[in-house]
Design an enzyme around this catalytic site. Structure first.
Site, mmCIF file in Angstrom:
data_model
loop_
_atom_site.group_PDB
_atom_site.id
_atom_site.type_symbol
_atom_site.label_atom_id
_atom_site.label_comp_id
_atom_site.label_asym_id
_atom_site.label_seq_id
_atom_site.Cartn_x
_atom_site.Cartn_y
_atom_site.Cartn_z
ATOM 1 N N CYS A 1 0.835 -1.203 0.000
ATOM 2 C CA CYS A 1 0.000 0.000 0.000
ATOM 3 C C CYS A 1 0.868 1.250 0.000
ATOM 4 O O CYS A 1 2.095 1.174 -0.016
ATOM 5 C CB CYS A 1 -0.925 0.018 1.220
ATOM 6 S SG CYS A 1 -0.025 0.126 2.782
ATOM 7 N N CYS B 1 3.613 1.534 2.679
ATOM 8 C CA CYS B 1 4.869 0.828 2.390
ATOM 9 C C CYS B 1 5.790 1.724 1.574
ATOM 10 O O CYS B 1 6.989 1.846 1.860
ATOM 11 C CB CYS B 1 4.594 -0.461 1.616
ATOM 12 S SG CYS B 1 3.550 -1.643 2.478
ATOM 13 N N ASP C 1 9.586 25.855 -33.260
ATOM 14 C CA ASP C 1 10.627 26.161 -34.229
ATOM 15 C C ASP C 1 10.061 25.950 -35.628
ATOM 16 O O ASP C 1 9.333 24.988 -35.869
ATOM 17 C CB ASP C 1 11.827 25.241 -33.993
ATOM 18 C CG ASP C 1 12.988 25.582 -34.896
ATOM 19 O OD1 ASP C 1 13.353 26.762 -34.964
ATOM 20 O OD2 ASP C 1 13.513 24.660 -35.552
ATOM 21 N N ASP D 1 13.572 20.240 -33.528
ATOM 22 C CA ASP D 1 14.084 18.988 -34.088
ATOM 23 C C ASP D 1 15.581 18.969 -34.302
ATOM 24 O O ASP D 1 16.148 17.932 -34.603
ATOM 25 C CB ASP D 1 13.401 18.703 -35.434
ATOM 26 C CG ASP D 1 13.988 19.543 -36.559
ATOM 27 O OD1 ASP D 1 14.220 20.749 -36.325
ATOM 28 O OD2 ASP D 1 14.219 19.002 -37.650
ATOM 29 N N ASP E 1 18.392 23.194 -31.326
ATOM 30 C CA ASP E 1 17.203 23.322 -30.480
ATOM 31 C C ASP E 1 17.419 22.711 -29.093
ATOM 32 O O ASP E 1 16.638 22.961 -28.174
ATOM 33 C CB ASP E 1 16.001 22.621 -31.129
ATOM 34 C CG ASP E 1 15.579 23.279 -32.431
ATOM 35 O OD1 ASP E 1 15.677 24.515 -32.516
ATOM 36 O OD2 ASP E 1 15.163 22.563 -33.353
#
Length: 735
Positions: free
Chosen positions: A16, A19, A424, A623, A627
């Site tokens: 649970c 724990c 971008d 990409d 960047d």
């Protein structure tokens, strides 16, 4: 700079949220441990630590000292679940079989107002069957509770054990009294047996549901075929696909799964990449094209050469990213963690207060025992511990199915809070592949001669503009001329010597800096820029001889995606290295009012930082290598699948499919996942807030409302099951 390592552990014995809280709290107190992430749904731990201060053996021993099992390995959700299903299934059947006669004897006396044999005989039989249920069905619960007590802690099993042992031992006491006094009091053996049986039923169903929550990850793992056909010295040899190495030649027959990443060397197949990228239609491939392991071949055989080891493949990296994402919980989970750390002790105090209250109010009332047992059972914090991890597991798996890799629950929550999206232009809103659209000549130079000189100079550059001009030169079969002393000026253009004259190729800023005479070229360039085109000036000895206009095709989905993003964001902004006029033309096409033009690569990071300081929650989509700093600086960095490895590594989200529609799907998945997490946490909290007073018998004297221990056990199991099933809804929500 402190060097940290990460330790991945499989944890056994967690039941649970308490724990999880116990392990986390103890580990973070250990000097040298910088962060501890425990996942109840996966039974796993990811621990960041300083190896110069503490080693992994010490960390493992700390967890074992707490009474849990810890082994150094990645936790296998499916192997763990399959074992748990078998375990709970066996214990559930045993408990059910031994509980039936207890229930039968209890119902007989209730319905007939008499006993099947006698009070004592019926009681002894119930005690015997209840003992069998406690030993065989509840053994693990009771042993764990004892283990927790020895370590001065309490968890879910502590509450269940206290409730069932109280019901069982008090019934033994009442049965013993009946032999001495002849008084027949109500027994609670059926409560003890039914509680354990219902708890096991709830755990059994919950474990099955947890397996379904990670089904998308399992589907990814099963994509790679078991065997493959390798061509070695011209001979076809069937081999285990896990043994495939880099640079091997593999034959893939029609309808077979591709076993590894590589490049096609023979054939023109149609490849179904839908399970990896979300692309619904098969993709036509040709010699030299890249293919990914796990995708499906169509109707034509082909050969390819592997380009990566299996553990570095695209599929392996997706599985790794999705699996690791489960270790990072959403910040909203911190509230549950704080509550869990004090929850069980508070429940124990409420149970004691309930007993004392009923003892003084009405000591002869059966509620004295029933209410205490009900409080202990119904307050188990299972639902609290499962609320966040099951939603993150299902949400990130659903995203992976759509070709979206979200690197953790913290990222999921951050996405849902974004209010500014920076995009971008090149390679994100556009394909990143420039084409020469028009050429204008001034003076005595011909178009071919202009392209010959400019293309020869640009052939020594890797810039996208340079590549487009060189491609145009080759397409028109124009031979190179001799150029010398080519000097690149990043962000501006280049200089070179051509036919003993100075050649300048670049943007308007460069020409102004070099004091070039523009003439009519400025008006022509302005008209081209209004169309959203990029214009490059060419000059010989400081006189413009021509302009070349280039265009980077917008992705067909770009307009609709920008329109959709505006529904979720306060601001959508395009970042472009083009001059203001060109950027303005592209922004106008996309119906964007916000854009940043003439942005140099190193400025993107500072733009992100500036917006963040203004109070925006910034998402950045890019990409390229340039960047990467901006992606890392943003609240959420998003790398589009066609991007570089560096950009993908720096990002929080990877859009595997080079389709901007994945961006809006990502936002919907994140928002829905956070909504489900909040629903789960609300249910877990409100369930206990309402159920505990009812179980304690607070409303019994006035309204006669109460909960029997059996109903409490059922309600506790249902609450956990509700949380898991609510999370599974994410896999079926429309995006």
């Amino acid at each position: 700079m402190i060097s940290t390592k990460q330790l991945k552990l499989k944890i056994g014995g967690m039941h649970c949220a308490s724990c999880v809280s116990s392990i986390n709290k103890t580990l973070t107190k250990q000097e040298g441990v910088t962060e501890s992430r425990i996942n109840l749904a996966l039974n796993s731990a990811h621990i960041d630590y300083n190896p110069s201060v503490v080693d992994n053996n010490r960390i493992i021993s700390i967890i074992k000292e707490l009474g849990y099992e810890a082994t150094e390995s990645d936790s296998d959700l499916f192997e763990t679940n399959e074992k748990a299903i078998v375990n709970y299934g066996i214990r559930l059947r045993i408990s059910f079989l031994f509980t039936l006669p207890i229930v039968f004897l209890s119902l007989w006396s209730m319905l007939n107002d008499s006993f099947l044999f006698s009070y004592q005989t019926d009681g002894i039989m119930q005690a015997l069957f209840a003992s069998l249920v406690m030993v065989f069905g509840g053994k693990e619960i009771l042993l764990d509770a004892i283990k927790q007590t020895r370590h001065f802690r309490a968890n879910m099993n502590s509450l269940i054990a206290m409730g069932t042992v109280t019901a069982y031992s008090f019934s033994i006491y009442l049965l013993y009294l009946s032999f001495n006094t002849g008084v027949n009091n109500s027994l609670f053996f059926e409560s003890a047996a039914m509680i354990i049986t219902l708890i096991l039923l709830g755990k059994y169903l919950e474990t099955i549901s947890k397996g379904k929550a990670g089904q998308a990850i399992k589907s990814l793992m099963m994509l790679r075929p078991i065997t493959a056909t390798a061509i070695i010295n011209g001979v076809e040899i069937e081999m285990d696909s896990a043994s495939i190495k880099k640079d091997m030649i593999i034959l893939v027959k029609p309808g077979e799964k591709i076993p590894a990443d590589g490049k096609i060397i023979e054939g023109q197949p149609n490849i179904d990449e839908s399970m990896l990228t979300g692309e619904s239609l098969p993709v036509e491939k040709k010699t030299g094209d890249e293919i990914f392991g796990g995708s499906l071949n169509g109707n034509f055989s082909f050969k390819f050469q592997t380009t990566k080891e299996q553990n570095q493949s695209f599929l392996a990296s997706i599985i790794k990213l999705v699996t690791e994402a489960q270790a990072k919980s959403a910040p909203v989970q911190k509230l549950a963690d704080r509550v869990s750390s004090v929850f069980v002790p508070i429940v124990l105090l409420i149970a004691i207060a309930t007993f004392i209250g009923w003892y003084f109010f009405d000591p002869t009332n059966p509620m004295l025992i029933k209410s205490v047992i009900s409080v202990l059972i119904i307050a188990c914090p299972c639902a609290l511990g499962l609320a966040t991890p099951t939603a993150i597991l299902t949400g990130s798996a659903r995203a992976a199915r759509e070709g979206i890799i979200i690197k953790g629950g913290d990222v999921m929550e951050a996405i849902s809070k974004l209010n500014l999206m920076l995009m971008d232009k090149t390679g994100t809103l556009t394909y990143g592949q420039l084409e020469v659209m028009d050429i204008k000549i001034y003076g005595q130079f011909s178009q071919r001669n202009l392209i010959r000189m400019v293309g020869s100079a640009e052939s020594q550059s890797e810039h996208p503009i340079a590549k487009a001009i060189v491609t145009h030169m080759k397409f028109n079969q124009i031979d190179k001329t001799v150029v010398r002393n080519v000097t690149a000026l990043p962000g501006f253009g280049l200089k070179a010597e051509c036919e003993n004259r100075q050649l300048l190729v670049g943007n308007k800023s460069m020409m102004e800096k070099e004091k070039v005479s523009f003439g009519q070229s400025l008006n022509d360039a302005a008209k081209e820029m209004e169309k959203g085109r990029t214009v490059i000036f060419a000059a010989i000895d400081s006189i413009i001889i021509g302009i070349i206009s280039l265009a980077d095709k917008l992705r067909p989905e770009a307009f609709e995606v920008v329109k959709e993003l505006k529904k979720y964001m306060e601001k959508v902004t395009m970042l472009s290295g083009d001059n203001y006029q060109t950027a303005s033309g592209i922004a106008k096409t996309l119906a964007l009012t916000d854009f940043e033009a003439e942005i140099k690569p190193d400025q993107k990071k500072f733009i992100v930082e500036s917006y963040s300081k203004s109070g925006f929650k910034v998402g950045m989509v890019g990409d390229g290598i340039n960047d990467a700093p901006a992606l890392a600086m943003a609240d959420v960095g998003i790398a589009i699948g066609s991007g570089t490895d560096i950009a993908i590594e720096s990002a929080d989200v990877v859009l595997v499919k080079s389709d901007l529609k994945s961006l809006t799907k990502m936002i919907k998945i994140a928002k829905n996942s956070l909504k489900v997490i909040k629903q789960n946490l609300f249910w877990a909290f409100i369930y206990n807030i309402l159920a505990i007073p009812l179980a304690a018998g607070l409303f019994y004297p006035t309204f006669g409302w109460s909960l029997t221990p059996i109903v409490a056990a059922g309600a506790m199991s249902v609450s956990s099951l509700f949380v898991v099933l609510n999370s599974i809804r994410l896999s079926k929500m429309s995006m």
